[in-house]
Design a protein around this motif. Structure first.
Motif, PDB file in Angstrom:
ATOM      1  N   ARG A 164      -8.561  31.618   1.009  1.00 39.11           N
ATOM      2  CA  ARG A 164      -8.150  31.937  -0.358  1.00 39.11           C
ATOM      3  C   ARG A 164      -6.802  32.637  -0.436  1.00 39.11           C
ATOM      4  O   ARG A 164      -6.266  32.827  -1.515  1.00 39.11           O
ATOM      5  CB  ARG A 164      -9.239  32.765  -1.046  1.00 39.11           C
ATOM      6  CG  ARG A 164     -10.518  31.961  -1.260  1.00 39.11           C
ATOM      7  CD  ARG A 164     -11.633  32.823  -1.799  1.00 39.11           C
ATOM      8  NE  ARG A 164     -11.506  33.072  -3.215  1.00 39.11           N
ATOM      9  CZ  ARG A 164     -12.016  32.316  -4.168  1.00 39.11           C
ATOM     10  NH1 ARG A 164     -12.701  31.245  -3.856  1.00 39.11           N
ATOM     11  NH2 ARG A 164     -11.866  32.621  -5.435  1.00 39.11           N
ATOM     12  N   ARG A 204       4.421   5.849  -5.366  1.00 38.34           N
ATOM     13  CA  ARG A 204       4.934   5.877  -6.730  1.00 38.34           C
ATOM     14  C   ARG A 204       4.552   7.140  -7.520  1.00 38.34           C
ATOM     15  O   ARG A 204       5.391   7.709  -8.212  1.00 38.34           O
ATOM     16  CB  ARG A 204       4.483   4.621  -7.490  1.00 38.34           C
ATOM     17  CG  ARG A 204       5.206   4.466  -8.819  1.00 38.34           C
ATOM     18  CD  ARG A 204       4.881   3.147  -9.500  1.00 38.34           C
ATOM     19  NE  ARG A 204       5.606   3.011 -10.751  1.00 38.34           N
ATOM     20  CZ  ARG A 204       5.480   2.002 -11.587  1.00 38.34           C
ATOM     21  NH1 ARG A 204       4.658   1.013 -11.290  1.00 38.34           N
ATOM     22  NH2 ARG A 204       6.160   1.963 -12.710  1.00 38.34           N
ATOM     23  N   PRO A 205       3.292   7.617  -7.429  1.00 38.03           N
ATOM     24  CA  PRO A 205       2.970   8.817  -8.217  1.00 38.03           C
ATOM     25  C   PRO A 205       3.444  10.128  -7.601  1.00 38.03           C
ATOM     26  O   PRO A 205       3.274  11.175  -8.205  1.00 38.03           O
ATOM     27  CB  PRO A 205       1.438   8.778  -8.293  1.00 38.03           C
ATOM     28  CG  PRO A 205       1.004   8.036  -7.096  1.00 38.03           C
ATOM     29  CD  PRO A 205       2.079   7.034  -6.824  1.00 38.03           C
ATOM     30  N   THR A 206       4.009  10.071  -6.417  1.00 36.27           N
ATOM     31  CA  THR A 206       4.474  11.315  -5.801  1.00 36.27           C
ATOM     32  C   THR A 206       5.773  11.774  -6.455  1.00 36.27           C
ATOM     33  O   THR A 206       6.397  11.034  -7.210  1.00 36.27           O
ATOM     34  CB  THR A 206       4.726  11.128  -4.291  1.00 36.27           C
ATOM     35  OG1 THR A 206       5.847  10.253  -4.121  1.00 36.27           O
ATOM     36  CG2 THR A 206       3.508  10.558  -3.592  1.00 36.27           C
ATOM     37  N   ALA A 207       6.168  12.999  -6.132  1.00 36.02           N
ATOM     38  CA  ALA A 207       7.408  13.536  -6.700  1.00 36.02           C
ATOM     39  C   ALA A 207       8.599  12.659  -6.322  1.00 36.02           C
ATOM     40  O   ALA A 207       9.485  12.399  -7.142  1.00 36.02           O
ATOM     41  CB  ALA A 207       7.624  14.952  -6.203  1.00 36.02           C
ATOM     42  N   ALA A 243       0.829  -1.213   0.000  1.00 38.82           N
ATOM     43  CA  ALA A 243       0.000   0.000   0.000  1.00 38.82           C
ATOM     44  C   ALA A 243       0.861   1.259   0.000  1.00 38.82           C
ATOM     45  O   ALA A 243       0.572   2.230  -0.705  1.00 38.82           O
ATOM     46  CB  ALA A 243      -0.923  -0.003   1.217  1.00 38.82           C
ATOM     47  N   LYS A 268       8.439   9.496  -8.385  1.00 36.29           N
ATOM     48  CA  LYS A 268       8.936   9.732  -9.749  1.00 36.29           C
ATOM     49  C   LYS A 268      10.465   9.833  -9.753  1.00 36.29           C
ATOM     50  O   LYS A 268      11.124   9.368 -10.691  1.00 36.29           O
ATOM     51  CB  LYS A 268       8.333  11.028 -10.304  1.00 36.29           C
ATOM     52  CG  LYS A 268       6.825  10.975 -10.536  1.00 36.29           C
ATOM     53  CD  LYS A 268       6.479  10.143 -11.760  1.00 36.29           C
ATOM     54  CE  LYS A 268       4.973  10.186 -12.016  1.00 36.29           C
ATOM     55  NZ  LYS A 268       4.588   9.216 -13.064  1.00 36.29           N
ATOM     56  N   LYS A 281       2.530   1.804  -3.445  1.00 34.42           N
ATOM     57  CA  LYS A 281       1.577   2.241  -4.472  1.00 34.42           C
ATOM     58  C   LYS A 281       1.206   3.708  -4.269  1.00 34.42           C
ATOM     59  O   LYS A 281       1.043   4.455  -5.228  1.00 34.42           O
ATOM     60  CB  LYS A 281       0.331   1.356  -4.437  1.00 34.42           C
ATOM     61  CG  LYS A 281       0.566  -0.013  -5.062  1.00 34.42           C
ATOM     62  CD  LYS A 281      -0.742  -0.694  -5.342  1.00 34.42           C
ATOM     63  CE  LYS A 281      -0.558  -2.138  -5.772  1.00 34.42           C
ATOM     64  NZ  LYS A 281       0.424  -2.310  -6.844  1.00 34.42           N
ATOM     65  N   GLN A 282       1.041   4.108  -3.019  1.00 35.14           N
ATOM     66  CA  GLN A 282       0.778   5.513  -2.737  1.00 35.14           C
ATOM     67  C   GLN A 282       1.977   6.378  -3.096  1.00 35.14           C
ATOM     68  O   GLN A 282       1.845   7.520  -3.524  1.00 35.14           O
ATOM     69  CB  GLN A 282       0.468   5.705  -1.243  1.00 35.14           C
ATOM     70  CG  GLN A 282      -0.980   5.493  -0.854  1.00 35.14           C
ATOM     71  CD  GLN A 282      -1.830   6.702  -1.191  1.00 35.14           C
ATOM     72  OE1 GLN A 282      -1.332   7.732  -1.585  1.00 35.14           O
ATOM     73  NE2 GLN A 282      -3.140   6.558  -1.053  1.00 35.14           N
ATOM     74  N   LYS A 327       2.081   9.623   2.102  1.00 38.40           N
ATOM     75  CA  LYS A 327       0.663   9.883   1.877  1.00 38.40           C
ATOM     76  C   LYS A 327       0.403  11.379   1.955  1.00 38.40           C
ATOM     77  O   LYS A 327      -0.300  11.869   2.845  1.00 38.40           O
ATOM     78  CB  LYS A 327      -0.178   9.144   2.922  1.00 38.40           C
ATOM     79  CG  LYS A 327      -1.619   8.978   2.500  1.00 38.40           C
ATOM     80  CD  LYS A 327      -2.398   8.192   3.544  1.00 38.40           C
ATOM     81  CE  LYS A 327      -3.838   8.042   3.103  1.00 38.40           C
ATOM     82  NZ  LYS A 327      -4.654   7.408   4.136  1.00 38.40           N
ATOM     83  N   PRO A 328       1.001  12.111   1.040  1.00 38.28           N
ATOM     84  CA  PRO A 328       0.827  13.565   1.102  1.00 38.28           C
ATOM     85  C   PRO A 328      -0.480  13.993   0.447  1.00 38.28           C
ATOM     86  O   PRO A 328      -1.067  13.259  -0.354  1.00 38.28           O
ATOM     87  CB  PRO A 328       2.010  14.078   0.294  1.00 38.28           C
ATOM     88  CG  PRO A 328       2.225  13.017  -0.735  1.00 38.28           C
ATOM     89  CD  PRO A 328       1.853  11.711  -0.087  1.00 38.28           C
ATOM     90  N   SER A 329      -0.907  15.202   0.799  1.00 33.91           N
ATOM     91  CA  SER A 329      -2.005  15.799   0.049  1.00 33.91           C
ATOM     92  C   SER A 329      -1.421  16.370  -1.242  1.00 33.91           C
ATOM     93  O   SER A 329      -0.208  16.483  -1.389  1.00 33.91           O
ATOM     94  CB  SER A 329      -2.676  16.898   0.866  1.00 33.91           C
ATOM     95  OG  SER A 329      -1.736  17.866   1.242  1.00 33.91           O
ATOM     96  N   GLU A 330      -2.303  16.718  -2.162  1.00 36.47           N
ATOM     97  CA  GLU A 330      -1.837  17.214  -3.454  1.00 36.47           C
ATOM     98  C   GLU A 330      -1.001  18.473  -3.277  1.00 36.47           C
ATOM     99  O   GLU A 330      -1.378  19.392  -2.566  1.00 36.47           O
ATOM    100  CB  GLU A 330      -3.049  17.540  -4.350  1.00 36.47           C
ATOM    101  CG  GLU A 330      -3.655  16.335  -5.030  1.00 36.47           C
ATOM    102  CD  GLU A 330      -2.789  15.769  -6.141  1.00 36.47           C
ATOM    103  OE1 GLU A 330      -1.846  16.453  -6.560  1.00 36.47           O
ATOM    104  OE2 GLU A 330      -3.061  14.631  -6.573  1.00 36.47           O
ATOM    105  N   LYS A 343      -4.341  18.713   5.031  1.00 38.23           N
ATOM    106  CA  LYS A 343      -5.024  19.077   3.803  1.00 38.23           C
ATOM    107  C   LYS A 343      -4.689  20.490   3.344  1.00 38.23           C
ATOM    108  O   LYS A 343      -4.586  20.756   2.154  1.00 38.23           O
ATOM    109  CB  LYS A 343      -6.546  18.968   4.004  1.00 38.23           C
ATOM    110  CG  LYS A 343      -7.112  17.622   3.676  1.00 38.23           C
ATOM    111  CD  LYS A 343      -8.617  17.676   3.529  1.00 38.23           C
ATOM    112  CE  LYS A 343      -9.311  18.243   4.752  1.00 38.23           C
ATOM    113  NZ  LYS A 343     -10.777  18.192   4.603  1.00 38.23           N
TER     114      LYS A 343
END
Lengths: 295, 793
Positions: free
Chosen positions: A177, A47-50, A41, A53, A44-45, A134-137, A144
């Protein structure tokens, strides 16, 4: 030069650069898969992070493996599954974590000021704010929002959003904002209070460009520091003023005449915008007859 | 805006067409099964692999109250259908290409869109669009109409009737005219688009290009005031034919920059350029005086007592009788900055870094004439230009040709000679040189188009201050040495010595020095406990106060230059007895004491407390927080004809604000549903106390006698309820509700009316001829309910 032409040109260059045929070799096979056999897990979490990559595609000095951060006896860890055989950064002291992160990030420009910065000397570490797996975007934050992250320590600044005037503009869904990082670089900066500019005023001018001048008639305390009069996070007074008018103005202008007229509450010196009822261009005037900032 | 929206949509469509997420999809689903029940409507932290989210729905808003702007102060809250959110993420395992787009409040003026495309290790582009709305006020009324941008007119007939009205009839006529006029809403909008590109030319060489275009539109309130003086036996009274109207904010800013950075094995260096061009598309603001159709100047001194101020020309009575006034607005300006930075690091966690930055700010917008009131002339015996004062030819120069240069140098050396000790040395120099040539004006049109004066009007006894511009520069240098020591494993002590020196030109204090000692200690015996306390002592000592021959009395000290003793303290704790439970609290104290033998600001103190608790279970979390900020500032002022002796008065303000928030989140129906409730409150109170220190003679009662001020109070409440339910595999139904009651009691706004007539003037000096828009904040009750469907695919 037309603005839109510049934008279109930059976009065109971007498309070319984006589509450049330079697909690097994937290094994901190997150690990552070995780790992933147990930590599926997490990997997989990850792999797409910076960082994921980086582990997959970077080479040379930027090459990254699980062991870069989780140093230790990896072979023994694989054989025994004993957590103690590798480093778990989440359980390390902040300065130890920072040392590990700085191994790569020390040459990032925005991290240049980290060593010796207020946050470093306060014992803050990278994982105080960031999450690797498991970072936020965006910016790999653990929470968050930036407001949540910074507000967990800076409670007074967080509470400022409930004051009468605030910079922490919220919409009807409660989202802020204007973010903390709009003005501050938490990793250190060349100005006080981690302001991400050369000075407080230069940061303010990045949005309030109309106050930059130079003006024909300058107001010296305004030019030196916006914070002489304003509380940037929030205030009980209108327009983020540090004090209520006319008292704010009377902090300097106590030289008699109408400036220090004591006055009842309903006189023009006390109602509405007080002194600024007449001296409206208090940040500076460019009018030959505007020496008193009133036109 | 539509073009930008279409651009983003097109980019997303192109990227979507190239989507190859097949390999990623099953993994994502597998991960979703393992996820804990969603506790909040917003997505949990975690980088998504691929997918899209669209949120559509409808919203209803009601706001009750006379002045309702507060509910929408920072947001143009939509009514009806909305496309609230659009997210698209494309990341494919094994591919260095990725594309993401996040958009909220799409198709609205203050929408926000962020798109990011990356070819990993090669190139990255970020596109941002941000809109900010600002509502300043509504339901105001004005007899002025904006016939073109920045030009405000009043019907000639109304001006004539008000000019010719008797004192008794004027309030009724003016009030009727205001009531018959249309309502005004003052709001401004800021829209900003940014492109940032990063090219990794080599693994160690990075080029960044950025471009920003901003447009500001709408209006914001602005005041123009002047007064008519009437001498009275017990002090002077004033009438104020001033105006509050709305300034057009037709601003534009273009910014661009480039940065090149090189990172070596043990060092890095970079150079950067940034340019900023600001344009104001409204050259000036012109408005007609509702009370005057015939231009006139102030009453000349021959027919009225010579005033104590106003220079030799006098003009002490019946000021503000202009028919039209032209004011300057923020001028166009430019700024260019070049920055170079370098850093090298060594063993023992040592580094040295330096940053130097040079800036050049310029402004050369054409001046407006001295006045547009043809009745104001250079009186016999006065010095002045031969050309009419309404002519640009009367000015000594056509524009300022303003130039400022800035320099910032920041140098840091930090080392850890042995493990428990870290030393940091820092030197910072910020220098602002105003290289604008001083301008000498032969005189000025004083007090808003009223009379020609050769001198500044100023303090009694200082009537002849020439009309020279003040060219002020400053240099601030700061040096600090900080030591961080860990005498024990869990104990950190930090000590800092700091010296700051200001060197100013053109101000009353040319040199001042501040020495500061700051220390703190923190203790973290276990990861669940953190304790910290700190104290700072700052002593600012100015050089001799220089009498610049200006307006200021020598008994005054500008608080930013005067002698100051600052003490600051803080304490912080955080305890987590169980992993699910965190309790924390903080206290901060600051006290500034200024030289009390002089006038001006004497003391400024602040205290703030906060306490927070949070409790997190698997499917339920709770948080609560409270804060209290208390600020106090004490001034000493003086009235009277001359100093010394002054008629001193003290004015003390004590502000307090309680803020609190409490909320909980949870899930139901086995994770299909989630809810979140929160309540936040801000209660503020400001008490102003004014007392006379010296006995007030009968002849100064009106201007010098202290009166009680009403307490200023505000109450802000915010109730939020959000819930959502997974109605289908890819569809989530949600509901948002917001209730926001706001109450404000502030005499500064409560006593403001569009035209007050003589109701106010009867008490003391007055606001009887001040035309306020009356758009200031007041009570309101806002309700918002929204229902939405969120599609994820």
């Amino acid at each position: 030069m037309p603005t839109y032409s510049v934008a279109v040109f930059l976009l065109a260059v971007s498309v070319i650069a984006f589509g450049a045929d330079s697909k690097p070799e994937s290094h994901w096979e190997g150690e990552a898969t070995v780790c992933g056999a147990c930590h599926e897990a997490i990997t997989k979490q990850f792999r797409p992070t910076a960082h994921g990559k980086t582990m997959e595609f970077a080479a040379g000095p930027h090459a990254l493996t699980c062991g870069t951060c989780h140093a230790g006896d990896l072979q023994k860890h694989i054989e025994t599954a004993d957590p103690a055989t590798v480093v778990n950064q989440a359980k390390q002291k902040p300065e130890v974590v920072a040392e590990s992160c700085l191994t790569c990030h020390v040459t990032d420009k925005h991290m240049m000021m980290w060593r010796g910065s207020q946050h470093e000397s306060a014992g803050i570490g990278c994982l105080s704010c960031h999450s690797m797996h498991k970072p936020s975007e965006g910016k790999m934050m653990a929470r968050k929002t930036q407001t949540e992250t910074c507000g967990s320590c800076h409670a007074s600044e967080r509470n400022a959003m409930l004051k009468r005037s605030t910079h922490l503009f919220r919409d009807e869904r409660g989202s802020v904002r204007i973010q903390c990082a709009s003005c501050h670089n938490p990793h250190g900066s060349q100005a006080e209070k981690l302001i991400s500019a050369n000075s407080v005023n230069e940061k303010c001018y990045s949005c309030h460009q109309e106050k930059r001048g130079p003006f024909l008639w300058e107001h010296s305390p305004v030019r030196e520091n916006c914070i002489n009069c304003h509380s940037p996070h929030g205030s009980n007074n209108e327009r983020l003023l540090a004090m209520r008018r006319p008292q704010l103005c009377q902090s300097c202008h106590a030289q008699q005449r109408h400036q220090t007229m004591v006055g009842r509450p309903n006189v023009m010196f006390n109602i509405n915008r007080s002194c600024s009822n007449c001296h409206a261009l208090i940040h500076g005037s460019n009018h030959p007859s505007g020496a008193n900032f009133n036109q | 805006m539509k073009r930008i929206t279409l651009m983003f949509v097109a980019l997303a469509a192109v990227a979507f067409a190239q989507n190859k997420p097949a390999a990623a999809k099953p993994e994502q689903k597998k991960e979703e099964k393992k996820k804990e029940p969603v506790a909040e409507p917003e997505p949990e932290p975690g980088v998504e692999v691929a997918g899209a989210t669209v949120e559509v729905g409808a919203e209803a808003v009601t706001v009750q109250g006379e002045k309702t702007f507060g509910f929408q102060q920072y947001r143009d809250v939509p009514h009806g259908a909305f496309l609230r959110r659009f997210d698209y993420i494309l990341r494919t395992d094994g591919s260095p290409l990725s594309f993401t787009i996040h958009a909220v409040d799409l198709m609205q003026a203050d929408m926000r869109v962020h798109a990011d495309g990356e070819n990993f290790g090669k190139f990255d582009i970020k596109l941002d669009f941000e809109g900010f709305s600002r509502v300043w006020g509504n339901h105001g009324r004005s007899v002025l109409s904006e016939v073109q941008r920045g030009v405000f007119t009043v019907p000639f007939g109304l001006r004539t009737s008000l000019e010719n009205a008797t004192d008794a009839a004027l309030p009724g006529l003016a009030t009727d005219a205001v009531n018959a006029s249309s309502q005004v809403e003052v709001r401004s909008m800021r829209q900003r688009g940014t492109i940032t590109q990063t090219y990794n030319l080599k693994p160690s060489l990075t080029l960044r290009l950025d471009f920003m275009q901003e447009r500001r539109s709408g209006n914001r309130p602005i005041n123009f005031g002047t007064f008519i003086r009437h001498g009275q036996a017990n002090g002077d009274t004033f009438e104020t034919p001033g105006q509050e109207l709305w300034e057009p904010t037709a601003f534009g800013t273009t910014e661009f920059g480039a940065a090149l950075n090189y990172a070596g094995k043990h060092w890095m260096a970079g150079v950067e350029y940034h340019g900023s061009l600001f344009y104001n598309h409204t050259a000036s603001l012109i408005y007609q005086n509702p009370f005057r159709a015939t231009p006139a100047s102030a009453t000349p001194p021959s027919t009225n007592p010579q005033p104590t101020t106003g220079g030799a020309s006098g003009g002490g009575s019946f000021r503000g009788r202009f028919a039209e006034l032209q004011s300057s607005l923020p001028p166009d300006n430019q700024a260019h900055t070049i920055t170079a930075n370098a850093m090298a690091f060594f063993s023992h966690a040592s580094k040295i870094s330096g940053l130097v930055s040079w800036g050049r700010w310029t402004q050369n917008q054409a001046f407006l004439p001295y006045t547009d009131n043809p009745a104001v002339v250079v009186n016999p015996g006065q010095a002045g230009p031969s050309a009419p004062l309404t002519s640009l030819a009367a000015l000594p120069q056509p524009s300022l040709n303003g130039i400022m240069h800035t320099f910032n140098g920041d140098f840091v050396a930090s080392t850890r000679p042995f493990r428990p000790v870290q030393l940091t040395f820092r030197y910072n120099d910020y220098d602002l040189d105003n290289d604008t040539q001083q301008v000498h004006f032969p005189g000025t049109v004083a007090v808003l188009n009223s009379f020609w004066s050769n001198f500044h009007t100023g303090t009694p006894g200082r009537p002849n201050v020439p009309m020279d511009t003040w060219v002020n520069s400053f240099d601030r240098q700061r040096v600090s040495l900080e030591a961080t020591v860990k005498p024990l494993k869990d104990l950190i002590w930090k000590g800092t010595y700091q010296h700051e020196r200001w060197d100013r030109t053109g101000r009353q204090v040319d040199v001042e020095n501040e020495n500061a000692a700051i220390t703190s200690v923190s203790y973290a015996p276990r990861s669940a406990i953190f304790l910290e306390a700190g104290f700072g002592y700052y002593d600012r000592d100015p050089n001799l106060y220089l009498d610049r021959g200006g307006l200021e009395n020598v008994l005054i000290r500008m608080f930013d230059q005067s002698q100051r003793l600052r003490k600051q303290g803080n304490a912080l704790f955080s305890v987590s007895p169980r992993p699910q439970f965190i309790l924390s609290g903080s206290w901060f104290y600051s006290s500034d004491t200024f030289d009390k033998s002089l006038l001006g600001l004497h003391e400024m103190k602040s205290n703030s407390f906060s306490a927070d608790a949070s409790f997190n279970l698997e499917r339920f979390s709770f948080y609560a927080g409270w804060g209290y900020d208390r600020n106090g500032y004490d001034n000493m002022g003086a009235t009277g004809a001359a100093l010394p002796p002054p008629l001193r008065f003290s004015r003390d303000t004590r502000e307090g604000i309680h803020t609190a928030h409490v909320g909980f989140t949870g899930g139901y129906a086995h994770g299909k549903g989630s809810y979140q409730f929160s309540y936040a409150v801000g209660l503020s109170r400001a008490a102003i106390t004014t007392t006379n220190v010296d006995p007030v003679p009968l002849t100064s009662q009106l201007n010098s006698e202290a009166f009680p001020f009403p307490t200023v109070k505000s109450q802000f409440h915010e109730f939020r309820l959000d819930t959502s339910y997974q109605v289908g595999k890819k569809v989530r139904l949600g509901l948002n509700y917001l209730l926001e009651p706001y109450r404000l009691n502030d005499f500064a706004n409560d006593l403001t009316q569009p035209y007050a007539g003589n109701a106010v003037s009867a008490i003391q000096n007055d606001a009887s001829r001040y035309y306020f828009l009356d758009i200031g904040p007041t009570n309101y009750l806002g309700n918002m309910v929204a229902a939405y469907l969120r599609f994820s695919f």
